[in-house]
Design an enzyme around this catalytic site. Structure first.
Site, PDB file in Angstrom:
ATOM      1  N   ARG A 291       0.872  -1.176   0.000  1.00 26.80           N
ATOM      2  CA  ARG A 291       0.000   0.000   0.000  1.00 26.80           C
ATOM      3  C   ARG A 291       0.906   1.221   0.000  1.00 26.80           C
ATOM      4  O   ARG A 291       2.094   1.139   0.355  1.00 26.80           O
ATOM      5  CB  ARG A 291      -0.885   0.015   1.237  1.00 26.80           C
ATOM      6  N   HIS A 292       0.367   2.349  -0.374  1.00 25.95           N
ATOM      7  CA  HIS A 292       1.098   3.616  -0.259  1.00 25.95           C
ATOM      8  C   HIS A 292       1.474   3.820   1.213  1.00 25.95           C
ATOM      9  O   HIS A 292       0.869   3.198   2.108  1.00 25.95           O
ATOM     10  CB  HIS A 292       0.197   4.758  -0.738  1.00 25.95           C
ATOM     11  N   ASN A 298      -5.425   8.898   6.055  1.00 22.22           N
ATOM     12  CA  ASN A 298      -5.373   7.725   6.947  1.00 22.22           C
ATOM     13  C   ASN A 298      -5.290   8.199   8.393  1.00 22.22           C
ATOM     14  O   ASN A 298      -5.990   7.696   9.273  1.00 22.22           O
ATOM     15  CB  ASN A 298      -4.155   6.832   6.653  1.00 22.22           C
ATOM     16  N   ARG A 342      -0.750   9.726  -3.306  1.00 22.24           N
ATOM     17  CA  ARG A 342      -0.110   8.963  -2.227  1.00 22.24           C
ATOM     18  C   ARG A 342       0.683   7.765  -2.744  1.00 22.24           C
ATOM     19  O   ARG A 342       1.669   7.363  -2.142  1.00 22.24           O
ATOM     20  CB  ARG A 342      -1.139   8.560  -1.154  1.00 22.24           C
ATOM     21  N   GLU A 362      -8.017   3.828  -5.907  1.00 21.39           N
ATOM     22  CA  GLU A 362      -8.770   3.205  -4.820  1.00 21.39           C
ATOM     23  C   GLU A 362     -10.271   3.127  -5.145  1.00 21.39           C
ATOM     24  O   GLU A 362     -10.788   3.932  -5.940  1.00 21.39           O
ATOM     25  CB  GLU A 362      -8.543   4.004  -3.523  1.00 21.39           C
ATOM     26  N   HIS A 427      -3.675   0.491  -3.154  1.00 18.62           N
ATOM     27  CA  HIS A 427      -4.578   0.909  -2.073  1.00 18.62           C
ATOM     28  C   HIS A 427      -5.203  -0.324  -1.435  1.00 18.62           C
ATOM     29  O   HIS A 427      -5.211  -1.412  -2.028  1.00 18.62           O
ATOM     30  CB  HIS A 427      -5.683   1.798  -2.655  1.00 18.62           C
TER      31      HIS A 427
END
Ligand code: F6P
Length: 506
Positions: A291-292, A298, A342, A362, A427
């Site tokens: 994932r980023h 987040n 991201r 995403e 994502h």
């Protein structure tokens, strides 16, 4: 060319505009204006207060008309079971109902039952596979026919693609299959021949067979098992007839990834199957998922959006190159990101070729984009509950469901199958969908798979599944995984690369 003014554009609405489609043409400008709001993308919008239910559970498309018998053709150790298994995983991921009917499994199951009930131990050494052995040939033909009958019945009961995993290596056997399937309305048959001329691949397949716990060889030493299996292969070679029947619908794959012959493939699903098989290869490689790094959203508990990385996310981006290069050495690698900043920021220090995919963006949360789960629950309690009930099927208003994401990721899977070492910086929802494909996980579990931040998942495809390793960088990050309420046990994949020898017919 003169740029039309605002009024010039609107006046053309009533009288049809000249058909100019070029960049900057008036038609394009009109289209641009009329769709501007729907193209604003997933920027947070305030959902209308009057809306009660905002999303919907969307049912699976109706695949009930799809009824295909896919009959394998090929000598032993030519990767037939490998291809059957791969194809099954792919089609199941796309929600087709697929089942492999392996004649070897049926033979072993029946032999085991006979041994248990009547104390008769059947001899399954190479002799059993000799065409000079009339009784055994009759028995083997019967097993293939029984297996086909089970397959046809299963299709009638609602299945979509039944794979007949047998050698089907003579014209007469194929003619029988063809004639039997022709009796069933709405069913069609495709033959899939796997030819392998590469001695290294054959040797690897033979080694896998004799070392993988095959019950046919359970009382033999490895050397004896290998000798016997090679003899079995030559028994089949003696009568093998490659597909030359001009009228048959078939695909011939030579040295997986090398050459494909396609003949009389008609229909949507049939073409998709052909296209998928054309993209496979057997070169050793790994697929890395990350994932980023932790994003600003987040940290704030918000979903969607296009926020930049948090300071800890930036640290992850800086730490990632060393982790990857330690792992892969100087082997070539390509990095894929989404179009969201991201993922691009996370990839920025990686010294590899990078590609940006819109399809990797995403899951679109539509009107909920930019909200926290708490805000969504408060504003739309019903929807929130519906999503918890059936997360795979739930589509956000103006956004997507997990199924929508699977559908848009299909070209990514196709390309992943064609490529070698790939690192995807993606994502949470996207990587869940891709991960489920490689580990053959059911749709209901898919939206709950744990893909933590600041962790690299390395998948290495094997003949029957994928090996998995996970590397977590010691950089703190929030946990964005929201478990299914009331379910203490969350799904997690136990990578399984073992070959099945009895299947469902135990
Ligand atoms: O929370 C991070 C995130 O990537 C969101 O942008 C996205 O909506 C969500 O995860 C998807 O996960 P879930 O389907 O569990 O809500």
């Amino acid at each position: 060319m003169e740029t039309p003014s605002e009024s010039a554009v609107s006046s053309r609405v009533s009288s049809p505009p000249p058909a100019t489609f070029g960049a900057g043409g008036p038609m394009l400008k009109q289209f641009d204006r009329s769709t501007a709001s729907s193209r604003k993308g997933s920027q947070s919008s305030t959902p209308p207060i009057t809306v009660v239910g905002i999303g919907n559970k969307v049912a699976k498309p109706d695949y009930s008309e799809a009824k295909i018998v896919l009959a394998m053709v090929g000598l032993p150790a030519r990767g037939k079971s490998y291809l059957s298994n791969k194809l099954m995983r792919y089609l199941k991921w796309l929600e087709y109902d697929v089942k492999v009917f392996n004649v070897g499994q049926l033979r072993r199951t029946r032999a085991r039952q006979q041994a248990q009930q009547a104390g008769i131990r059947e001899n399954h050494t190479a002799e059993f596979f000799s065409h000079n052995n009339e009784e055994a040939t009759r028995r083997r033909d019967q097993l293939a026919e029984d297996s086909l009958e089970m397959l046809i019945q299963w299709l009638k009961d609602g299945g979509n693609v039944g794979i007949h995993d047998a050698t089907n290596s003579t014209r007469s056997r194929r003619a029988k299959i063809e004639a039997r399937v022709a009796k069933e309305k709405g069913m069609s048959v495709i033959f899939l021949e796997s030819v392998c001329n590469d001695p290294a691949i054959i040797a690897a397949n033979v080694a896998l067979k004799v070392s993988s716990g095959d019950p046919d060889y359970k009382d033999m030493s490895r050397e004896d098992a290998k000798r016997d299996f090679l003899r079995r292969i030559s028994e089949y070679e003696a009568v093998y007839e490659t597909i030359t029947e001009p009228h048959l619908s078939y695909l011939r794959i030579t040295d997986v990834g090398n050459q494909v012959t396609v003949s009389h493939i008609n229909g949507y699903l049939q073409s998709r199957i052909a296209f998928y098989l054309m993209n496979l290869h057997l070169k050793p490689r790994s697929i890395f998922f990350s994932r980023h790094g932790e994003s600003q959203y987040n940290v704030e508990g918000k979903i969607g959006g296009d926020a930049p990385l948090s300071p800890r996310g930036m640290q992850y981006a800086k730490g990632l190159p060393a982790l990857i290069t330690d792992n892969i050495g100087d082997a070539p690698l390509t990095v894929w990101t989404s179009t969201l900043q991201r993922t691009i920021q996370t990839a920025q220090y990686l010294p590899y070729n990078k590609l940006t995919w819109k399809s990797l963006d995403e899951l679109d949360a539509g009107v909920c984009d930019g909200m926290t789960y708490e805000e969504i629950e408060q504003a739309y309690p019903e929807d929130f509950a519906h999503r918890d009930e059936d997360k795979f099927n739930y589509r956000y208003r103006g956004g997507e469901s997990y199924r929508d994401v699977v559908v848009r990721l299909e070209p990514v899977i196709m390309e992943l199958e064609r490529q070698e070492n790939i690192l995807i910086i993606g994502h949470q929802a996207i990587l869940r969908c891709l991960y489920a494909y490689f580990h053959n996980l059911p749709q209901a579990d898919l939206p709950y798979i744990k893909i933590p931040l600041h962790t690299v998942i390395k998948l290495t495809p094997k003949a029957y599944g994928c090996d998995e390793e996970r590397y977590a960088l010691p950089i703190g990050a929030v946990d964005t995984h929201r478990p299914k309420p009331g379910t203490p046990q969350q799904p997690h994949a136990t990578p399984n690369t073992a070959r099945e020898y009895y299947g469902n017919d135990k």
